[in-house]
Design an enzyme around this catalytic site. Sequence first.
Site, PDB file in Angstrom:
ATOM      1  N   HIS A 283      85.533 149.136 128.952  1.00 10.27           N
ATOM      2  CA  HIS A 283      85.227 150.243 128.032  1.00 10.27           C
ATOM      3  C   HIS A 283      84.762 151.476 128.809  1.00 10.27           C
ATOM      4  CE1 HIS A 283      84.626 146.922 124.824  1.00 10.27           C
ATOM      5  NE2 HIS A 283      85.880 147.035 125.232  1.00 10.27           N
TER       6      HIS A 283
ATOM      7  N   ASP B  89      85.550 149.362 119.514  1.00 11.57           N
ATOM      8  CA  ASP B  89      86.372 148.483 120.351  1.00 11.57           C
ATOM      9  C   ASP B  89      87.713 148.157 119.705  1.00 11.57           C
ATOM     10  OD1 ASP B  89      84.040 148.443 121.767  1.00 11.57           O
ATOM     11  OD2 ASP B  89      83.702 146.291 121.647  1.00 11.57           O
TER      12      ASP B  89
ATOM     13  N   ASP C 276      91.553 147.145 124.478  1.00 10.03           N
ATOM     14  CA  ASP C 276      90.483 147.426 123.528  1.00 10.03           C
ATOM     15  C   ASP C 276      90.498 148.934 123.318  1.00 10.03           C
ATOM     16  OD1 ASP C 276      89.715 144.746 123.628  1.00 10.03           O
ATOM     17  OD2 ASP C 276      87.629 145.170 124.171  1.00 10.03           O
TER      18      ASP C 276
ATOM     19  N   ASP D 239      83.396 154.219 127.767  1.00 11.06           N
ATOM     20  CA  ASP D 239      82.395 155.122 127.199  1.00 11.06           C
ATOM     21  C   ASP D 239      80.983 154.986 127.743  1.00 11.06           C
ATOM     22  OD1 ASP D 239      82.441 152.713 125.833  1.00 11.06           O
ATOM     23  OD2 ASP D 239      82.261 153.577 123.825  1.00 11.06           O
TER      24      ASP D 239
ATOM     25  N   CYS E 194      79.544 152.768 120.758  1.00 10.11           N
ATOM     26  CA  CYS E 194      80.271 151.508 120.507  1.00 10.11           C
ATOM     27  C   CYS E 194      80.115 151.054 119.062  1.00 10.11           C
ATOM     28  CB  CYS E 194      79.715 150.384 121.377  1.00 10.11           C
ATOM     29  SG  CYS E 194      79.888 150.614 123.134  1.00 10.11           S
TER      30      CYS E 194
HETATM   31  N1  NVA Z   1      81.106 148.043 130.741  1.00 17.46           N
HETATM   32  C1  NVA Z   1      80.322 149.201 130.407  1.00 17.46           C
HETATM   33  C2  NVA Z   1      80.463 149.617 128.988  1.00 17.46           C
HETATM   34  C3  NVA Z   1      79.851 148.769 127.957  1.00 17.46           C
HETATM   35  C4  NVA Z   1      79.968 149.365 126.564  1.00 17.46           C
HETATM   36  C5  NVA Z   1      78.903 148.990 130.802  1.00 17.46           C
HETATM   37  O1  NVA Z   1      78.511 147.868 131.098  1.00 17.46           O
HETATM   38  O2  NVA Z   1      78.144 149.963 130.844  1.00 17.46           O
END
Ligand code: NVA
Length: 359
Positions: free
Chosen positions: A240, A111, A191, A242, A344
């Site tokens: 995020h 992050d 991030d 990923d 992560c």
């Molecule tokens: N917001 C995404 C990524 C979390 C690392 C999720 O909830 O899957």
Amino acid sequence: MDVSKKVWSCNEWDPLEEVIVGTVKNAVVPEWNVALGSATPSHSKWFFDEYGGKPFPREMTDAAEEELNNLVTVLEKLDITVKRPAPLDFSDTYKTPWWSSTGLYAAMPRDVLLIVGDIIVEAPMAWRTRYFEIFAFRDLIEEYFKDGARWLPAPKSTMNDAFYNQDFDPENAEPDGIRQFAISEKEVAFDAADFVRFGTDIFVQKSEVTNEMGIEWVRRHIGSEYTIHELSFDEEHPLHIDTSIVPIAPGKLLINPSWVRKDHLPDMFDSWEIIEAPAPTKPFDSALYFSSDWLTINFLSIDSKRAIVEENETPLMELLYKHGIEPIPVPFRNFYPFGGSIHCATTDVRRRGKLESYF
Ligand code: NVA
């Protein structure tokens, strides 16, 4: 690549040589606020109300740290050098000219640090609880800098009240037909985990923690050999990238079919094999305070033939195997309540390879 470089990583799949693995030591639950509420599932509000500002319960941190330590052992057995951050006392309340807060953790190097070739980009973050998190990684960054890496800290924002859209309602994020976010465009915010690297092409999503200013800042500073492409998916409250798209090898992209439609990817992916990930395996008893259950596809590639995957994900492992990737299973579900999985919890510092275009 210049073999003397200690920091060098251009994509997600070149052979991994050195990695940072996070820690949940000293982790503190954030207090509820508009930015947190925009990015976390509404069912977890009770957890933040009850524990906000207090350390995560000891049994949670012990179980998660055991999984992190096991991950370190697995990586070291693969001859990969592992570095760990030095956690701050995140329960200390710190004060800036505009506000005060406790911290969060040093659990998710992905992050805060974006490695692009030999550049370490420090993300400015968008949550007050993460304002000083980078200092848990500073000893490592200074060491890498002395060893020749470039070091690019993004400008710190004030994160004052005006930076947040205080009226943001996560249940009604498009009040006038235009998508709103909890953070504004007043200051640079991103991030690192909203970016994903494919050699000279880097993809990013605007999210509840990454704004246009942040994307533009990276675009202008990262160097003309890189092109930054903006993507958007159907995650209700993006945070995020990923668990949306996961490149597993040159020409092979795993997608989360709940949020990513093949025909929404840019044409440049036409020559790529797009592979739909299987649904997360049930029963799923990890408490997901910060995220969806798609953490299951948040794995770490060792190279383009091996990946470290959560051990319960049998359908995912079978799929990867079919596509030429050997899964290396590790237990990681006790880490999930902290908001991420293996991708992560790590950031690759060095992968052996060249900077290339894959499109
Ligand atoms: N917001 C995404 C990524 C979390 C690392 C999720 O909830 O899957």
